[in-house]
Scaffold this motif. Structure first.
Motif, mmCIF file in Angstrom:
data_model
loop_
_atom_site.group_PDB
_atom_site.id
_atom_site.type_symbol
_atom_site.label_atom_id
_atom_site.label_comp_id
_atom_site.label_asym_id
_atom_site.label_seq_id
_atom_site.Cartn_x
_atom_site.Cartn_y
_atom_site.Cartn_z
ATOM 1 N N ARG A 108 0.915 -1.001 -0.073
ATOM 2 C CA ARG A 108 -0.173 0.015 0.059
ATOM 3 C C ARG A 108 0.855 1.124 -0.106
ATOM 4 N N THR A 129 -2.215 0.843 -4.348
ATOM 5 C CA THR A 129 -1.526 -0.360 -4.233
ATOM 6 C C THR A 129 -0.509 -0.801 -5.386
ATOM 7 N N GLU A 136 -8.312 -6.093 -0.368
ATOM 8 C CA GLU A 136 -7.657 -5.175 0.489
ATOM 9 C C GLU A 136 -8.883 -4.073 1.209
ATOM 10 N N GLN A 173 -7.132 -11.749 3.832
ATOM 11 C CA GLN A 173 -5.967 -10.762 3.543
ATOM 12 C C GLN A 173 -4.602 -10.664 4.475
ATOM 13 N N ALA A 204 -2.853 -8.575 6.365
ATOM 14 C CA ALA A 204 -3.056 -7.023 6.427
ATOM 15 C C ALA A 204 -2.137 -6.339 7.855
#
Lengths: 589, 589
Positions: free
Chosen positions: A218, A234, B165, B215, B217
């Motif tokens: 990101r 992204t 995302e 994800q 994350a």
């Protein structure tokens, strides 16, 4: 009960089987003693039938059902009557006779229908994004995006790349775009910044010897928003050591081929075309040409240098360019008024005018035809024009000519329906200038970024005439969009220092901002290079959308806010106190 | 020249071949007319030999080489003399006779040696992280981490999960830990927050019908730092619709099995053990027990209820517990002084004392032996003790007993070397309380989070006695660490509202903070549940490290700063002005 399959997958191979399905009521048709329900899940829709004949309890439940209720059913798959077959649906040959139904959750009437063609304000779609995302086209777009990332992981793993995460809380380096800042509670008055890209960290990972790094990362830029920009986006980010620009391009082509195959089942032919930046600018007036159509810019200097038309000849004498594009069949299509509108438009690129002629059997027609009619054949040939075409000329300095005709080329191709929308036309544009002049900053800035290696034969220019240097850099273009870009990086401290100097840094300011990186160059930094591909844009193009918001689950709107959660929002005074911050109330008016 | 292979891969199968290698000088031994270089890359080390005999130019270059220079060589792989073979190295049977060498970059002497066993201050390692990461153990740790993520991507893709995302710039919901805030430039005085987890977004994706989301994350918590906490950390985050808690656990077990196989070539036996939270607390005094060793807590109530020892009997009469652990062979190992130190330590858990006896052939010895010696057999049996053991007793309310003995159990197992460090012992702890009492906040908080579904038979308790409810929640434990956790979530608005009420929200405050989510529950939200696994911790355990910093490329130090870039740092006044912020200068003193 455990679901046995997705609704959207129940085809004729299931006939005779009992299935358990779970999903949403898409539509309900009540014929009294017979109720049809379209049941939807992520894979599609199947038709359910409720009848006294199959189960009277289930029929009673079906009477209560409304759109978007969540249900679980058990039933038997049967063939539809021949005349009820829907050949456009995967499940169109079958229906499910329901023996048992449970309502798992009810639903209020949604603010818009869950179907593809809706006409709803963007902010309404974003406020109820969880409903918007139920629409089949949004499901499909996000699944394409997911297929891309899976394909990337798989390919780069095969190629022995190491997936390494770099920090999101890092140092502010206010070059280029504006940073998003994150106040530190532990260090009052100090801030982290969210990264605009993992650039320096990935280079440091090469210095650390990982040899092949990648990350789906990101990135954050607090820029003024335009069409397809988002505060967070992204990129597929990779970096390698000891490889040449061409080797990195080859490797990237393998990646693109894999993605196209996995995502859309398209066989991409390799190698992709590679074109220098100079050639791309000359032929297309653009550094990101759409090569799905021709209509290239033609240099008309030879053809017009001897004619008696001052606009052209003076421009040439002053070192400018006269370029043309020939629009096939454009003579009938474009009226004088339409051409005037184009002329007005390209003023924004600095163009002082747009000369044009229509090509007829008898020669040229139009306001400047009289100047050119003695040279019809030469001009037609130079412009690549035929009878029935419209030729547009711009005469000015190179940057104006290219910006104007590059724009018109794209604009007219769309209007004339010259673009094969089914094609995916990739292209490398290589050998970029190292610097470009920024109108915004009124100075030369790095065309890619300050860590780009000049071409070997141009390194000496860093001392003498840096702005003429070209770089070991490459962009990958898809259908006229910059899909990604990369370069060989600087791995020598002296070159990096010269680069900073050419960008206007003093020794002190370079040291303050990038000292840690300059130091790193002292400890055996290997030759290295890499590339980043914009995932949002890649997904947008493969999903055939025209805005990256269509391939982001929870995007910000065009004003950088998020109508679902109402972010950004005000926060408690206590939170600000902890961060030693005060809001400048004057700005709140 | 293109590298033909990695240095670390040149084994006897290469003998006779000419190879091109690129890497770092690990070591140089100069014997005058013969120079040996250990060449290092990410795969390992190979020995190079430079000699007049092979190439005099290359020998000259080799004289210049110093540690950490980056070089490219071409040479022929030959077998080492029998006595020079190093059986501990993959490349130990060969060496490379160098015909050609290029110095790609030089290096200053690094501040510490590039080898595994270094004794260097943490901040020095982080300041020169690019050198620290060159060390083989750091390379290996980050490669293990990368193997884990590749394995996760591959498995979840096979299981039809969609990689989606969720935003990193989102809304501040100051429940639980402190948010990191990001000031908005467009909306003065407003802030985004960095997410503490993608919890609400992933639930909304279930509402959107994606059915299976995952994800990897990044999450952010501005907490006070402890041993293995970082301001930013990473979780393997997944969510599914229409599955039961057990089905999600089964699916997760498949994931763990794949990761263990791909990463360490370990065959994990399934199903994993599942234990209720109540049982885990009773047997191990912990909700994350290390089951690589026994030494379980024993309830001594029956055995001691009739003896004449007031500490025990009064506790039992007041509804407390008397528990014991028996330390095999502990009688000789622990002196009275050592036991006193343990007693002092467990005061922090509220324990008022630690009773103990040693088990001898003749009965018990120790200060309280006289009270127990009439009941030796019963007590020995209840405690599971044998001659030579030390029995530790804690008598108090349940929470104190478990915290104290749970701690001692782990502490003593380490001291007594009872833990098989080669094992990976996974365990599910299920059926957690819905709430837990927080000393910090002096109120009940959600044991997992406010979106956790109570057990079906406990839903009614939300009205009457919420803090007695247990939840459809599950943690996955590895070697005494909480590796991850999850739950079935609430998908009904009325239950969610009761949950907020039980947590002390008013109708208004719940609406203000979570109104958008409550609204989403109105539109056909499917039953759903999921799980998150801490990637940093998982990688740490598989790499056999004791701090997550060892498996993060660029971690923050224990004070949340980053010695390499010096983040966080001060920023320009212009940056703050644009954000309508002022620093509270008082706090800067």
């Amino acid at each position: 009960m455990k679901r046995t399959t997705y609704s959207g997958l129940v085809d004729e191979t299931f006939i005779g089987q009992t299935v358990t399905l779970k999903g949403w009521v898409q539509k309900r048709r009540d014929l009294g003693n017979l109720i049809f329900i379209d049941l939807r899940d992520r894979e599609g829709i199947v038709q359910l039938v409720f009848s006294q004949e199959f189960d009277s309890e289930a029929l009673k439940v079906a009477e209560e059902l409304r759109n978007e209720f969540v249900i679980e059913i058990e039933g038997q798959v049967t063939a539809r009557d021949a005349k009820a077959i829907n050949p456009r649906m995967k499940t169109g040959k079958v229906e499910v006779e329901v023996h048992n139904t449970i309502i798992l959750n009810k639903a209020k009437t949604p603010p818009f229908e869950i179907q593809d063609d809706i006409n709803v304000a963007d902010d309404t779609r974003l406020k109820y994004r969880y409903l918007d995302l139920r629409r089949p086209e949004m499901q499909k777009s996000l699944m394409i995006r997911s297929r891309i990332t899976q394909s990337v992981h798989s390919y780069l793993d095969d190629q022995k790349f190491v997936d390494i995460e770099t920090p999101y809380l890092t140092k502010s380096t206010p070059e280029g775009a504006r940073d998003y800042l994150v106040p530190s509670r532990v260090y009052p008055g100090h801030f982290y910044a969210l990264p605009q890209s993992p650039q320096l960290f990935k280079q440091l990972l090469m210095n650390a010897g990982f040899d092949r790094y990648y990350q789906i990362a990101r990135c954050f830029r607090d820029e003024d928003l335009r069409g397809d920009r988002q505060p967070e986006f992204t990129q597929i980010d990779l970096e390698t050591s000891f490889m040449s620009a061409e080797e990195i391009q080859d490797l990237t082509e393998g990646l693109l081929k894999r993605v196209m195959k996995d995502t859309l089942d398209i066989d991409l032919e390799l190698p992709l075309q590679r074109m220098t930046w100079n050639e791309s600018m000359a032929r297309y007036g653009s550094e990101k040409p759409d090569i799905r159509f021709d209509m290239e810019l033609k240099d008309m200097a030879e053809a017009v240098k001897d004619i008696d038309f001052k606009v052209f000849t003076n421009t040439l004498e002053n070192g400018g360019l006269v370029n043309a594009i020939a629009i096939p069949g454009g003579a009938d299509k474009y009226s004088r008024k339409a051409i005037d509108a184009k002329t007005a438009y390209i003023e924004r690129f600095g163009a002082k005018g747009l000369a044009w002629v229509k090509v007829t059997e008898e020669g040229f027609s139009g306001p400047i035809a009289k100047f050119l009619n003695d040279h019809v054949d030469v001009i037609k040939e130079a412009a690549g024009a035929n009878v029935g075409d419209l030729i547009l000329f711009v005469a000015d300095k190179a940057s104006v000519v290219r910006a104007s005709l590059g724009y018109l080329r794209n604009d007219i191709a769309k209007e004339m329906d010259m673009i094969d929308e089914s094609r995916f036309a990739f292209l490398w544009v290589v050998d970029w200038p190292l610097f470009e002049y920024s109108e915004d900053f009124d100075k030369y800035i790095a065309a890619h970024h300050p860590f780009t290696m000049p071409n070997a034969e141009d390194v000496h220019l860093l001392d003498e005439n840096p702005h003429e240097a070209h770089a070991q850099s490459y962009d990958i273009i898809l259908n006229g969009y910059e899909l990604g870009g990369g370069s060989i990086r600087i791995h020598k401290r002296d070159i990096q220092e010269k680069m900073f100097k050419a960008l206007g840094f003093t020794k002190e300011s370079a040291e303050e901002q990038f000292g840690f990186f300059l130091d790193a160059l002292d400890y055996g930094f290997p030759p290295h290079g890499g590339l980043a591909i914009g995932l949002d844009r890649f997904a947008m193009l493969l999903a055939k959308k025209d805005n990256i918001r269509e391939v982001i689950a929870f995007p910000k709107n065009s004003k950088a806010s998020e109508p679902l959660t109402n972010a950004p929002s005000s926060v408690a005074t206590k939170q600000l106190d902890e961060l030693s911050l005060k809001i400048n109330e004057q700005d709140m008016k």
